[in-house]
Motif scaffolding. Structure first.
Motif, short mmCIF file in Angstrom:
data_model
loop_
_atom_site.label_atom_id
_atom_site.label_comp_id
_atom_site.label_asym_id
_atom_site.label_seq_id
_atom_site.Cartn_x
_atom_site.Cartn_y
_atom_site.Cartn_z
N UNK A 45 -2.81 26.07 44.81
CA UNK A 45 -3.20 25.07 45.81
C UNK A 45 -2.65 25.43 47.18
N UNK A 46 -2.93 24.53 48.14
CA UNK A 46 -2.41 24.77 49.49
C UNK A 46 -1.39 23.71 49.89
N UNK A 47 -1.38 22.60 49.17
CA UNK A 47 -0.39 21.57 49.47
C UNK A 47 -0.70 20.80 50.75
N UNK A 48 -1.97 20.44 50.92
CA UNK A 48 -2.37 19.72 52.15
C UNK A 48 -1.55 18.46 52.39
N UNK A 49 -1.36 17.69 51.32
CA UNK A 49 -0.67 16.40 51.50
C UNK A 49 0.80 16.58 51.85
N UNK A 50 1.35 17.76 51.60
CA UNK A 50 2.73 18.04 51.98
C UNK A 50 2.82 18.29 53.48
N UNK A 51 1.72 18.80 54.06
CA UNK A 51 1.68 19.03 55.49
C UNK A 51 2.50 20.24 55.93
N UNK A 52 2.88 21.12 55.00
CA UNK A 52 3.63 22.32 55.40
C UNK A 52 2.63 23.41 55.81
N UNK A 53 3.14 24.49 56.40
CA UNK A 53 2.20 25.53 56.82
C UNK A 53 2.09 26.64 55.77
N UNK A 54 2.50 26.33 54.54
CA UNK A 54 2.35 27.28 53.44
C UNK A 54 2.11 26.49 52.16
N UNK A 55 1.79 27.20 51.08
CA UNK A 55 1.69 26.57 49.76
C UNK A 55 2.98 25.81 49.49
N UNK A 56 2.88 24.51 49.19
CA UNK A 56 4.10 23.70 48.99
C UNK A 56 5.02 24.27 47.92
N UNK A 57 4.46 25.04 46.97
CA UNK A 57 5.28 25.57 45.87
C UNK A 57 6.27 26.62 46.35
N UNK A 58 6.08 27.09 47.60
CA UNK A 58 7.02 28.06 48.17
C UNK A 58 8.12 27.38 48.98
N UNK A 59 8.02 26.07 49.14
CA UNK A 59 9.05 25.36 49.92
C UNK A 59 10.36 25.33 49.15
N UNK A 60 11.49 25.41 49.88
CA UNK A 60 12.78 25.41 49.19
C UNK A 60 13.18 24.01 48.71
N UNK A 61 13.74 23.99 47.51
CA UNK A 61 14.30 22.76 46.94
C UNK A 61 15.69 23.16 46.46
N UNK A 62 16.70 22.61 47.07
CA UNK A 62 18.09 23.04 46.82
C UNK A 62 18.20 24.57 46.79
N UNK A 63 17.59 25.21 47.77
CA UNK A 63 17.78 26.65 47.94
C UNK A 63 16.87 27.55 47.12
N UNK A 64 16.03 26.96 46.27
CA UNK A 64 15.10 27.78 45.48
C UNK A 64 13.69 27.25 45.66
N UNK A 65 12.68 28.15 45.71
CA UNK A 65 11.31 27.65 45.83
C UNK A 65 10.94 26.73 44.66
N UNK A 66 10.09 25.76 44.94
CA UNK A 66 9.67 24.79 43.92
C UNK A 66 9.16 25.52 42.67
N UNK A 67 8.33 26.56 42.87
CA UNK A 67 7.76 27.28 41.73
C UNK A 67 8.84 27.91 40.86
#
Ligand code: CTP
Ligand code: MG
Length: 228
Positions: free
Chosen positions: A11-33
């Motif tokens: 996916x692209x994570x539109x509802x997250x509003x980030x400029x990348x796939x939301x699964x690549x966003x960091x969560x406590x220092x590690x990507x969500x995926x």
């Protein structure tokens, strides 16, 4: 035989509003995926993992694969235009010895290894299931802004993933969907539409799908509590 897992991550994570796939966003220092993959790898019942992604994310996905234990084969599979199309592609890429499959959204990064194990055990006796939890809110059916129905809450469950199926049944349902141009948001809906029974396995209250920035903050809170 151990189970095969497909992770839609294209996916692209539109509802997250980030400029990348939301699964690549960091969560406590590690990507969500990475959180999602680590839980799947820690589950005793999963032997093989396929991740559906968009080609422009492959380099970042590969970096994540390199970060984690390679105890289980992880295969990168090209995703499609919709989640349904991504799962369809995943089904074609499964190894020949696969007879049942679990599907788990990359965005549900808080699912525990125990949930995967419980789901796999259920699939030994069921043709199809979804993880779900009873809804806590009263749900209204609305037309415009007018309530038209208040379904009995005892019968309402909120769908999560993993969802799991005997492979042939799910493949056939996906082919029928393609022929009939059905568009659905989860795989259980396809089995329901072809008239096959899908059962419920108790999910986890914390197994949220990270969709908005608020979800990211809640996921962070839950993980901090878990690791304290
Ligand atoms: N997904 C996928 N292929 C697509 C669309 C979605 O594999 N073409 C995956 C997402 O990566 C996610 C899961 O399906 O792990 C559930 O989808 P959702 O939470 O809706 O993620 P996105 O589609 O990325 O988000 P949004 O709908 O806000 O754009
Ligand atoms: Mg989406």
């Amino acid at each position: 035989m151990a189970c095969h897992l497909l992770i839609p991550a294209a996916g692209s994570g539109k509802r997250m509003g980030a400029d990348c796939n939301k699964l690549l966003l960091p969560l406590l220092g590690k990507p969500i995926l990475q959180w999602t993959l680590e839980a799947a790898i820690a589950s005793k019942s999963i032997a093989w993992i396929g991740v559906m992604g968009q080609p422009h994310d492959y380099p970042e996905f590969q970096k994540i694969f390199n970060e984690i234990s390679q105890l289980k084969p992880i295969r990168l599979i090209q995703g499609g235009e919709s989640r349904q199309a991504s799962v369809f592609n995943g089904l074609q890429a499964l190894p020949a010895d696969c007879d049942r499959v679990l599907i788990h959204d990359g965005a549900r990064c808080l699912a525990t290894p125990e949930l995967f194990d419980r789901c796999d055990a259920s699939l030994q006796t069921m043709q199809g299931f979804i993880a779900a939890v009873p809804v806590k809110d009263t749900i209204k059916v609305v037309n415009g802004l007018t309530i038209v129905d208040t379904p009995n809450r005892d019968q309402l469950w909120a769908a999560q993933t993993p969802q799991g199926f005997q492979l042939e049944l799910l493949k056939n349902a996906h082919l029928t969907a393609l022929e009939q141009s059905w568009e659905v948001t989860d795989d259980a809906a396809l089995l329901e539409k072809v008239g096959l029974a899908v059962q419920i396995v108790m999910g986890e209250e914390t197994n949220l799908k990270v969709t908005t920035p608020q979800d990211l903050a809640i996921a962070e809170f839950i993980l901090k509590q878990r690791h304290n």
